[in-house]
Design a protein around this motif. Structure first.
Motif, PDB file in Angstrom:
ATOM      1  N   VAL A  26       0.870  -1.177   0.000  1.00 20.98           N
ATOM      2  CA  VAL A  26       0.000   0.000   0.000  1.00 20.98           C
ATOM      3  C   VAL A  26       0.907   1.227   0.000  1.00 20.98           C
ATOM      4  O   VAL A  26       1.592   1.504   0.972  1.00 20.98           O
ATOM      5  CB  VAL A  26      -0.925   0.009   1.227  1.00 20.98           C
ATOM      6  CG1 VAL A  26      -1.744   1.291   1.265  1.00 20.98           C
ATOM      7  CG2 VAL A  26      -1.833  -1.214   1.225  1.00 20.98           C
ATOM      8  N   LYS A  27       0.913   1.948  -1.120  1.00 22.52           N
ATOM      9  CA  LYS A  27       1.877   3.037  -1.293  1.00 22.52           C
ATOM     10  C   LYS A  27       1.322   4.395  -0.903  1.00 22.52           C
ATOM     11  O   LYS A  27       1.883   5.424  -1.278  1.00 22.52           O
ATOM     12  CB  LYS A  27       2.341   3.075  -2.749  1.00 22.52           C
ATOM     13  CG  LYS A  27       3.003   1.795  -3.238  1.00 22.52           C
ATOM     14  CD  LYS A  27       4.267   1.476  -2.462  1.00 22.52           C
ATOM     15  CE  LYS A  27       4.988   0.268  -3.069  1.00 22.52           C
ATOM     16  NZ  LYS A  27       6.189  -0.102  -2.298  1.00 22.52           N
ATOM     17  N   ILE A  28       0.216   4.433  -0.173  1.00 22.46           N
ATOM     18  CA  ILE A  28      -0.399   5.708   0.178  1.00 22.46           C
ATOM     19  C   ILE A  28       0.427   6.407   1.256  1.00 22.46           C
ATOM     20  O   ILE A  28       0.873   5.781   2.220  1.00 22.46           O
ATOM     21  CB  ILE A  28      -1.835   5.491   0.684  1.00 22.46           C
ATOM     22  CG1 ILE A  28      -2.667   4.705  -0.340  1.00 22.46           C
ATOM     23  CG2 ILE A  28      -2.498   6.824   0.994  1.00 22.46           C
ATOM     24  CD1 ILE A  28      -3.995   4.213   0.209  1.00 22.46           C
ATOM     25  N   TRP A  29       0.624   7.726   1.092  1.00 22.48           N
ATOM     26  CA  TRP A  29       1.300   8.545   2.111  1.00 22.48           C
ATOM     27  C   TRP A  29       0.519   9.847   2.271  1.00 22.48           C
ATOM     28  O   TRP A  29       0.252  10.503   1.282  1.00 22.48           O
ATOM     29  CB  TRP A  29       2.743   8.847   1.692  1.00 22.48           C
ATOM     30  CG  TRP A  29       3.529   9.391   2.841  1.00 22.48           C
ATOM     31  CD1 TRP A  29       3.509  10.676   3.325  1.00 22.48           C
ATOM     32  CD2 TRP A  29       4.430   8.652   3.679  1.00 22.48           C
ATOM     33  NE1 TRP A  29       4.338  10.792   4.409  1.00 22.48           N
ATOM     34  CE2 TRP A  29       4.919   9.563   4.638  1.00 22.48           C
ATOM     35  CE3 TRP A  29       4.870   7.334   3.708  1.00 22.48           C
ATOM     36  CZ2 TRP A  29       5.836   9.187   5.622  1.00 22.48           C
ATOM     37  CZ3 TRP A  29       5.784   6.954   4.686  1.00 22.48           C
ATOM     38  CH2 TRP A  29       6.258   7.872   5.623  1.00 22.48           C
ATOM     39  N   PRO A  30       0.161  10.212   3.519  1.00 26.88           N
ATOM     40  CA  PRO A  30       0.314   9.467   4.765  1.00 26.88           C
ATOM     41  C   PRO A  30      -0.667   8.294   4.850  1.00 26.88           C
ATOM     42  O   PRO A  30      -1.704   8.294   4.182  1.00 26.88           O
ATOM     43  CB  PRO A  30       0.014  10.513   5.837  1.00 26.88           C
ATOM     44  CG  PRO A  30      -0.881  11.502   5.156  1.00 26.88           C
ATOM     45  CD  PRO A  30      -0.421  11.559   3.726  1.00 26.88           C
ATOM     46  N   MET A  31      -0.315   7.316   5.677  1.00 24.34           N
ATOM     47  CA  MET A  31      -1.118   6.100   5.794  1.00 24.34           C
ATOM     48  C   MET A  31      -2.504   6.423   6.351  1.00 24.34           C
ATOM     49  O   MET A  31      -2.632   7.082   7.378  1.00 24.34           O
ATOM     50  CB  MET A  31      -0.421   5.090   6.705  1.00 24.34           C
ATOM     51  CG  MET A  31      -1.181   3.776   6.868  1.00 24.34           C
ATOM     52  SD  MET A  31      -1.462   2.875   5.318  1.00 24.34           S
ATOM     53  CE  MET A  31       0.181   2.245   4.972  1.00 24.34           C
ATOM     54  N   PRO A  32      -3.568   5.972   5.665  1.00 27.40           N
ATOM     55  CA  PRO A  32      -4.926   6.233   6.153  1.00 27.40           C
ATOM     56  C   PRO A  32      -5.264   5.447   7.416  1.00 27.40           C
ATOM     57  O   PRO A  32      -4.553   4.515   7.814  1.00 27.40           O
ATOM     58  CB  PRO A  32      -5.810   5.793   4.983  1.00 27.40           C
ATOM     59  CG  PRO A  32      -4.912   5.761   3.790  1.00 27.40           C
ATOM     60  CD  PRO A  32      -3.565   5.382   4.326  1.00 27.40           C
ATOM     61  N   GLU A  33      -6.395   5.805   7.995  1.00 33.58           N
ATOM     62  CA  GLU A  33      -6.898   5.132   9.193  1.00 33.58           C
ATOM     63  C   GLU A  33      -7.209   3.666   8.915  1.00 33.58           C
ATOM     64  O   GLU A  33      -6.892   2.775   9.704  1.00 33.58           O
ATOM     65  CB  GLU A  33      -8.152   5.858   9.685  1.00 33.58           C
ATOM     66  CG  GLU A  33      -8.856   5.225  10.873  1.00 33.58           C
ATOM     67  CD  GLU A  33      -8.067   5.337  12.157  1.00 33.58           C
ATOM     68  OE1 GLU A  33      -8.298   4.508  13.063  1.00 33.58           O
ATOM     69  OE2 GLU A  33      -7.228   6.255  12.266  1.00 33.58           O
ATOM     70  N   SER A  34      -7.836   3.401   7.777  1.00 36.51           N
ATOM     71  CA  SER A  34      -8.214   2.030   7.426  1.00 36.51           C
ATOM     72  C   SER A  34      -8.100   1.854   5.913  1.00 36.51           C
ATOM     73  O   SER A  34      -8.587   2.704   5.158  1.00 36.51           O
ATOM     74  CB  SER A  34      -9.659   1.760   7.881  1.00 36.51           C
ATOM     75  OG  SER A  34     -10.124   0.525   7.384  1.00 36.51           O
ATOM     76  N   VAL A  35      -7.444   0.760   5.498  1.00 38.14           N
ATOM     77  CA  VAL A  35      -7.269   0.485   4.072  1.00 38.14           C
ATOM     78  C   VAL A  35      -7.476  -1.000   3.823  1.00 38.14           C
ATOM     79  O   VAL A  35      -6.954  -1.844   4.552  1.00 38.14           O
ATOM     80  CB  VAL A  35      -5.840   0.846   3.586  1.00 38.14           C
ATOM     81  CG1 VAL A  35      -5.723   0.633   2.080  1.00 38.14           C
ATOM     82  CG2 VAL A  35      -5.474   2.257   3.937  1.00 38.14           C
ATOM     83  N   SER A  36      -8.243  -1.311   2.788  1.00 38.78           N
ATOM     84  CA  SER A  36      -8.309  -2.688   2.302  1.00 38.78           C
ATOM     85  C   SER A  36      -8.280  -2.648   0.781  1.00 38.78           C
ATOM     86  O   SER A  36      -8.703  -1.669   0.164  1.00 38.78           O
ATOM     87  CB  SER A  36      -9.575  -3.404   2.789  1.00 38.78           C
ATOM     88  OG  SER A  36     -10.734  -2.813   2.231  1.00 38.78           O
ATOM     89  N   HIS A  37      -7.752  -3.717   0.183  1.00 36.18           N
ATOM     90  CA  HIS A  37      -7.646  -3.741  -1.270  1.00 36.18           C
ATOM     91  C   HIS A  37      -7.718  -5.177  -1.767  1.00 36.18           C
ATOM     92  O   HIS A  37      -7.602  -6.144  -0.999  1.00 36.18           O
ATOM     93  CB  HIS A  37      -6.342  -3.087  -1.735  1.00 36.18           C
ATOM     94  CG  HIS A  37      -5.105  -3.829  -1.306  1.00 36.18           C
ATOM     95  ND1 HIS A  37      -4.599  -4.899  -2.009  1.00 36.18           N
ATOM     96  CD2 HIS A  37      -4.285  -3.666  -0.239  1.00 36.18           C
ATOM     97  CE1 HIS A  37      -3.521  -5.355  -1.392  1.00 36.18           C
ATOM     98  NE2 HIS A  37      -3.308  -4.619  -0.314  1.00 36.18           N
ATOM     99  N   GLY A  38      -7.914  -5.316  -3.084  1.00 34.09           N
ATOM    100  CA  GLY A  38      -7.969  -6.636  -3.707  1.00 34.09           C
ATOM    101  C   GLY A  38      -6.823  -6.845  -4.660  1.00 34.09           C
ATOM    102  O   GLY A  38      -5.719  -6.307  -4.447  1.00 34.09           O
ATOM    103  N   HIS A  39      -7.087  -7.572  -5.749  1.00 30.16           N
ATOM    104  CA  HIS A  39      -6.002  -7.951  -6.668  1.00 30.16           C
ATOM    105  C   HIS A  39      -6.356  -7.693  -8.130  1.00 30.16           C
ATOM    106  O   HIS A  39      -5.618  -8.094  -9.028  1.00 30.16           O
ATOM    107  CB  HIS A  39      -5.660  -9.434  -6.485  1.00 30.16           C
ATOM    108  CG  HIS A  39      -5.297  -9.785  -5.072  1.00 30.16           C
ATOM    109  ND1 HIS A  39      -4.083  -9.475  -4.512  1.00 30.16           N
ATOM    110  CD2 HIS A  39      -6.022 -10.390  -4.085  1.00 30.16           C
ATOM    111  CE1 HIS A  39      -4.056  -9.889  -3.248  1.00 30.16           C
ATOM    112  NE2 HIS A  39      -5.226 -10.441  -2.962  1.00 30.16           N
ATOM    113  N   GLY A  40      -7.480  -7.010  -8.368  1.00 30.12           N
ATOM    114  CA  GLY A  40      -7.879  -6.734  -9.743  1.00 30.12           C
ATOM    115  C   GLY A  40      -7.332  -5.417 -10.244  1.00 30.12           C
ATOM    116  O   GLY A  40      -6.559  -4.729  -9.565  1.00 30.12           O
ATOM    117  N   SER A  41      -7.739  -5.017 -11.448  1.00 29.25           N
ATOM    118  CA  SER A  41      -7.312  -3.752 -12.041  1.00 29.25           C
ATOM    119  C   SER A  41      -8.460  -3.127 -12.809  1.00 29.25           C
ATOM    120  O   SER A  41      -9.284  -3.824 -13.414  1.00 29.25           O
ATOM    121  CB  SER A  41      -6.124  -3.953 -12.988  1.00 29.25           C
ATOM    122  OG  SER A  41      -4.943  -4.245 -12.285  1.00 29.25           O
ATOM    123  N   LEU A  42      -8.505  -1.797 -12.753  1.00 31.47           N
ATOM    124  CA  LEU A  42      -9.414  -1.018 -13.582  1.00 31.47           C
ATOM    125  C   LEU A  42      -8.586  -0.069 -14.443  1.00 31.47           C
ATOM    126  O   LEU A  42      -7.435   0.244 -14.111  1.00 31.47           O
ATOM    127  CB  LEU A  42     -10.383  -0.202 -12.719  1.00 31.47           C
ATOM    128  CG  LEU A  42     -11.424  -0.953 -11.899  1.00 31.47           C
ATOM    129  CD1 LEU A  42     -12.201   0.040 -11.024  1.00 31.47           C
ATOM    130  CD2 LEU A  42     -12.376  -1.734 -12.788  1.00 31.47           C
TER     131      LEU A  42
END
Length: 527
Positions: A26-42
């Motif tokens: 998860v390359k988000i900066w700054p790190m959010p409070e809660s993050v979830s992700h999958g494995h697909g692409s749009l």
């Protein structure tokens, strides 16, 4: 038994590695409070659009529309996006962003709700990402986070959103997340200041503390007292009052407040270039003359003019590093002190408190540097925020006294200290030794300070970044989500630094202390 312990330790190590790897992905900066992700692409449709149906905010001022335009710009600035997605599976084409803002008001002020929820589905007909926020400024943060989920696909030449579906729930830890710039030691042109504001928004900082004037120069036009402008370095190194209004507006449209500072009574020699009577004498020129009523008339005029442009709740009145010896050795000031039965320390207190009352009369709450608290804390207005800078431990004393505090301890959060590393910036905790929950609330946030003695438009960006980003995560991300070891975030911060470079921000490499050059050829991500 030994083998069981060994297996358990090995499994624990594996779990820790997997946890770090999951966070690192998860390359988000700054790190959010809660993050979830999958494995697909749009894949973003070439006609990627903004939808606002259901929003109570009508965007009459265009803040959200402009934020969306900036989003498209930063997504497209690094590469030429010329791929054709028209033949792609429409269930995998991201058509746009649906943004719902629940408050109709777009007034920017301290303490506004900056939370947001961002979701990106894995597929759909049609497919829209969704942001919900209480205020438009929370929505702007959501746009910044969304921009970090996207990347350029070199095979298709379109923007891709990998690892879908995404769900991000986020809000800031502190309401005050600041960066100081200093335009007295070196003049900073408007485009430079605007670039700093843009880069602050990328890191979710929300207060630009503008240290406008100091001993060296007075670059800002003050309509009430136009000769103050004579203290500028040159005719071209000045800001008109309209320039100041433009900076405030530019920042506000990006969710950033401008905290204006006049530092009194010290750090004010430049005031007397246009009005010499503000000096105790021609030979002893600061602090400002405490015995002269004109001094306080000028302060009142400045703050009256400020109130027309600088709409932030707070104004900064400085109050630091006051050497009162001029008052002692100047005959007419010494006579005034005797008449009013004051010693120099009492006159210093009188000056600070009178300046505070002037600011209060113009509707401001006050920020003062910590010397005012250290010298006469219980006399300060209860509407004072004490700005810590000398070192650790002061914030605890301030909140125990029931006053609010901003943390900027110079050993960790002064950007002009080039020997301070990003790791030290990251690990600087504003609530150190403050355990009482009610007292913790009095620490309203923190600020990194870019003092300008050796900084101008040529080197400011690489001195600020990436170290300011390390502090930005400390101020945004909830304490339990912060890394306990900065090595856990090195890859993610390096990714953010490279992202800044791609967006045209001259952020320096992570390796080494502040403002270093790359050591050798190599990838941006390994520097």
């Amino acid at each position: 038994m030994g083998k069981i312990v060994l297996v358990f330790v090995s499994l624990l190590a594996l779990v820790q590695v997997l946890a770090v790897d999951a966070v690192d992905r998860v390359k988000i900066w700054p790190m959010p409070e809660s993050v979830s992700h999958g494995h697909g692409s749009l894949y973003m449709n070439k006609d990627f659009e903004l939808k606002t149906e259901g929003s109570k905010y009508n965007d009459a001022s265009g803040i959200l529309k402009d934020g969306f335009s900036r989003l498209l710009h930063v997504l497209q600035v690094a590469h030429v996006v010329d791929g054709n997605s028209s033949g792609a599976d429409t269930s995998l084409l991201l058509q746009g962003l649906h943004v719902v803002v629940l408050s109709p008001d777009d007034e920017l002020q301290y303490g506004i709700d900056e939370s947001y929820k961002l979701s990106v589905p894995a597929s759909g007909k049609p497919v829209f990402a969704y942001i919900e926020a209480q205020t438009v400024y929370g929505a702007l943060h959501g746009l910044q986070t969304f921009s970090q989920l996207c990347q350029f696909n070199f095979k298709t030449s379109v923007i891709e959103v990998p690892m879908v579906p995404w769900t991000v729930i986020d809000q800031p830890r502190f309401s005050f997340r600041g960066l100081l710039i200093d335009t007295s030691r070196h003049y900073l042109p408007l485009p430079v200041i605007k670039n700093v504001i843009d880069s602050m928004a990328y890191a979710k900082l929300n207060v630009m503390h503008w240290h406008i004037v100091d001993t060296q120069s007075f670059p800002l036009e003050i309509p009430s007292f136009p000769k103050l402008w004579d203290g500028a370095y040159s005719i071209s190194e000045q800001y008109t009052f309209a320039d100041a209004a433009e900076i405030v507006s530019y920042a506000q449209r990006r969710g950033i407040n401008v905290l204006a500072e006049i530092d009194v009574p010290g750090h004010a020699l430049s005031w007397g270039i246009g009005y010499p009577s503000l000096w105790p004498s021609k030979d002893c020129q600061e602090p400002l003359d405490v015995s002269n009523e004109f001094t306080f008339k000028v302060i009142d005029g400045i703050l009256s003019d400020f109130s027309k442009v600088f709409k932030f709740r707070f104004v900064h009145l400085g109050g630091d590093e006051v050497n009162t010896s001029c008052w002692r050795v100047t005959p007419h000031v010494r006579k005034w002190l005797t008449k009013h039965r004051m010693n120099e320390s009492q006159a210093y207190q009188y000056f600070v408190l009178r300046a505070q009352n002037i600011a209060l009369s113009h509707g401001y709450e006050i920020v003062n540097w910590e010397e005012t608290f250290n010298n006469f804390g219980n006399k300060l207005s209860r509407k004072t925020v004490v700005h810590n800078w000398l070192g650790g431990g002061v914030a605890k004393l301030v909140v125990e006294a029931g006053l609010r505090c901003i943390v900027s301890n110079q050993d960790k959060w002064y950007l002009d200290h080039l020997d301070t590393t990003w790791q030290q910036f990251y690990m600087n905790e504003p609530l150190t030794n403050i355990t009482n929950p009610e007292q913790q609330k009095l620490v309203i946030g923190g600020e990194v300070c870019m003092w300008g003695e050796h900084i101008d438009g040529s080197d400011i960006e690489q001195t600020i970044w990436p170290r300011a980003a390390a502090a930005a995560e400390r101020l945004w991300t909830s304490y339990n989500k912060l890394a306990k070891d900065p090595r856990q975030v090195t890859g993610r911060l390096a990714h953010f630094r490279c992202l800044l470079n791609q967006r045209g921000v001259a952020a320096a490499p992570l390796a080494g202390p502040g403002r270093v050059a790359p050591e050798e050829p190599g990838s941006c991500y390994s520097q």
